[in-house]
Design a protein around this motif. Structure first.
Motif, PDB file in Angstrom:
ATOM      1  N   GLY A 427       0.851  -1.194  -0.120  1.00 56.67           N
ATOM      2  CA  GLY A 427      -0.177   0.319   0.033  1.00 56.67           C
ATOM      3  C   GLY A 427       0.855   1.386  -0.095  1.00 56.67           C
ATOM      4  N   LYS A 428       0.449   2.003   0.720  1.00 52.73           N
ATOM      5  CA  LYS A 428       1.038   3.499   0.923  1.00 52.73           C
ATOM      6  C   LYS A 428       2.411   3.511   1.154  1.00 52.73           C
ATOM      7  N   ILE A 429       3.333   4.242   0.965  1.00 49.09           N
ATOM      8  CA  ILE A 429       4.749   4.333   1.443  1.00 49.09           C
ATOM      9  C   ILE A 429       4.975   5.643   1.706  1.00 49.09           C
ATOM     10  N   ASP A 430       5.137   6.018   3.200  1.00 52.61           N
ATOM     11  CA  ASP A 430       5.322   7.266   3.553  1.00 52.61           C
ATOM     12  C   ASP A 430       6.759   7.319   3.875  1.00 52.61           C
ATOM     13  N   ILE A 431       7.638   8.335   3.459  1.00 49.65           N
ATOM     14  CA  ILE A 431       8.746   8.510   4.169  1.00 49.65           C
ATOM     15  C   ILE A 431       8.957   9.907   4.498  1.00 49.65           C
ATOM     16  N   ASN A 432       9.504  10.058   5.955  1.00 51.29           N
ATOM     17  CA  ASN A 432       9.964  11.369   6.507  1.00 51.29           C
ATOM     18  C   ASN A 432      11.638  11.231   6.682  1.00 51.29           C
ATOM     19  N   ASP A 433      11.798  12.225   7.483  1.00 49.06           N
ATOM     20  CA  ASP A 433      13.358  12.303   7.596  1.00 49.06           C
ATOM     21  C   ASP A 433      14.207  10.994   7.923  1.00 49.06           C
TER      22      ASP A 433
END
Ligand code: ADP
Ligand code: MG
Length: 467
Positions: A427-433
């Motif tokens: 599904g969704k892939i969220d990338i933060n720092d």
């Protein structure tokens, strides 16, 4: 978290506005073809220099409604702060700053700085020394800089109060007044608010000049939102939420409570029933808040429980149901709550639990909506499946993010090419720092976690864990 407003806007085209050709070209590049209703209502007035009180819900396109006018008022060659946007939280300030930068792309070198609490003040002072045209910040930190004289507003020509109702809810009234005291009297002031209670009206009366009022009455309700009310005794209320979920089986539900304590209690009750619920409250650290929102938006948590204050500014694309666990004392807040579902032409459910004590509030809601509420009995709420309600996805957290230059394609590649999963299982892939969150089908979560920890992403071994 941003998403497009419900479907593509169908208002007038931007080129009827008095905007420079390069600005119009940039809007087209951004995919802004037509105006949203709030933009169509406010931009002609704001671009003509009027003060404005604009009331519209989250996701309606407010940022461009004030971003384009403040950029139009600004002289890029003059190196001084000419616009200030006050926002309630760092998260919203960052979103607004990013959107203004996008809107400003057609002009060379417009500098936008965010000034929010929680970030190092030294770094902010250094950026301010290099000069800025636009400041986006929270009232407390902006005031801090004004007091230290590391920020001056003498050249200001546009002041924006974004989410004014929430800033007041959060106790920023005095800080806002002090900041406005540092602004020149001769200026354009634009006030945006999701709701319009008395204290916002007072604020507008004090600081705006002959403002024009733009209000978008929310008409979403009747068309796409199916509302049902259930009468409950106080001791049935929290339990009734589980009944609703197991009967209607919505994938994603936002449940509103009037108090933090009620939120906490509800999460405990839902979890005891085997349902996956997370609480969103104001005291969460930014990182924890991000984690909660990621899990809810990627469909690995069934229910997000929140107060109105905590949920303000949230824009979640796919929301099958909203539950009013308590009835809001303010009918406008109720309408705003339920407007979160039924987006983009999809039907959405809005369920409300009301005790006898709350019937007066329901009456005011009926009055505001111009129709009678539809009542159903709790006894109708029988489970419609033998399976307990589970979210379709699960979230895996990979330790490593933007700072390690991880990109969504790297993660997807590792899972599909190296580990043999199909793209539809991811599904969704969220990338933060510092972290990457990948949603995978619940059924493959354990296997995917094991393989991620045993294999490599972008040629490097990674550490992953299930949330
Ligand atoms: P609000 O501040 O009202 O919650 P935003 O200004 O953040 O809403 O807009 C929500 C999203 O819609 C953003 O991603 C923005 O880029 C997009 N958007 C806004 N106006 C338009 C438009 N006219 N056409 C296409 N997308 C738009
Ligand atoms: Mg906004």
């Amino acid at each position: 978290m941003t998403a497009s407003p419900a479907g593509a806007p169908t208002g007038p085209a931007f080129d009827i506005l008095p905007l420079a050709p390069e600005v119009l070209a940039n809007l087209r590049q951004l995919g802004y073809e037509r105006m949203t209703p709030i933009q169509a209502a406010s931009l002609p007035l704001a671009l003509a220099g009027q003060d404005l009180i604009a009331q519209a819900k989250t996701g309606s396109g407010k940022t461009a409604s004030f971003g384009l006018p403040l950029l139009a008022n600004l002289n890029a060659r003059r190196f001084a702060v000419q616009a200030l946007v006050l926002c309630p939280t760092r998260e919203l300030a960052e979103q607004v700053a990013q959107e203004i930068r996008r809107l400003a792309r057609s002009e060379e070198n417009i500098k936008v700085i965010t000034l929010c609490g929680g970030a190092a003040i030294r770094t902010q002072i250094t950026s301010l020394e290099h000069g800025a045209h636009v400041i986006v910040g929270t009232p407390g930190r902006v005031l801090d800089h004004l007091s230290r004289q590391t920020l001056a507003l003498d050249a200001l020509n546009t002041l924006v109060l974004d989410e004014a109702d929430r800033m007041l809810d959060m106790g920023f009234a005095d800080d806002m007044a002090a900041v406005i005291g540092h602004c020149p009297k001769q200026r354009q002031t634009l006030l945006f608010s999701a709701t319009f209670p008395d204290d916002v009206a007072k604020l507008a009366g004090r600081y705006l000049r002959e403002p024009k009022q733009v209000k978008l009455t929310e008409q979403h309700a009747a068309a796409t939102i199916r509302q049902r009310f259930y009468e409950v005794a106080e001791d049935q209320r929290l339990h009734a939420v589980g009944l609703l979920l197991n009967h209607y089986r919505p994938v994603s539900t936002l449940a509103f409570c009037n108090t933090k304590q009620q939120c906490r209690d509800l999460v405990a009750v839902l979890r005891a029933q085997g349902l996956s619920a997370l609480e969103l409250h104001g005291d969460l650290e930014q990182r924890d808040r991000d984690q909660v929102l990621v899990q809810f938006a990627n469909r690995s948590c069934s229910v997000l429980v929140a107060t109105d204050v905590a949920a303000r500014g949230l824009d979640i694309a796919q929301l099958e149901a909203v539950i009013n666990v308590d009835i809001s004392p303010e009918p406008e807040v109720h309408v705003h709550r339920i407007g979160r579902t039924g987006r983009a032409g999809e039907a959405g459910w809005a369920f409300s639990l009301a005790s006898l004590d709350e019937m007066g509030r329901v009456g005011r809601i009926d009055e505001l909506q111009g129709r009678e509420s539809e009542w159903h009995a709790l006894s109708e709420l029988v489970p419609t499946s033998a399976e307990p309600l589970h979210p379709p996805m699960a979230t895996l957290q990979i330790l490593g993010g933007r700072k390690e230059k991880i990109r969504a394609g790297d993660v997807l590649g590792a899972l599909t090419k190296d580990h043999g999963f199909t793209a539809t299982q991811i599904g969704k892939i969220d990338i933060n720092d510092f972290s990457t969150y990948v949603a995978v089908e619940r059924g493959i979560a354990k296997d995917a976690l094991r393989k991620l920890n045993a294999g490599k992403v972008k040629g490097k071994t990674v550490k992953a864990r299930a949330l």
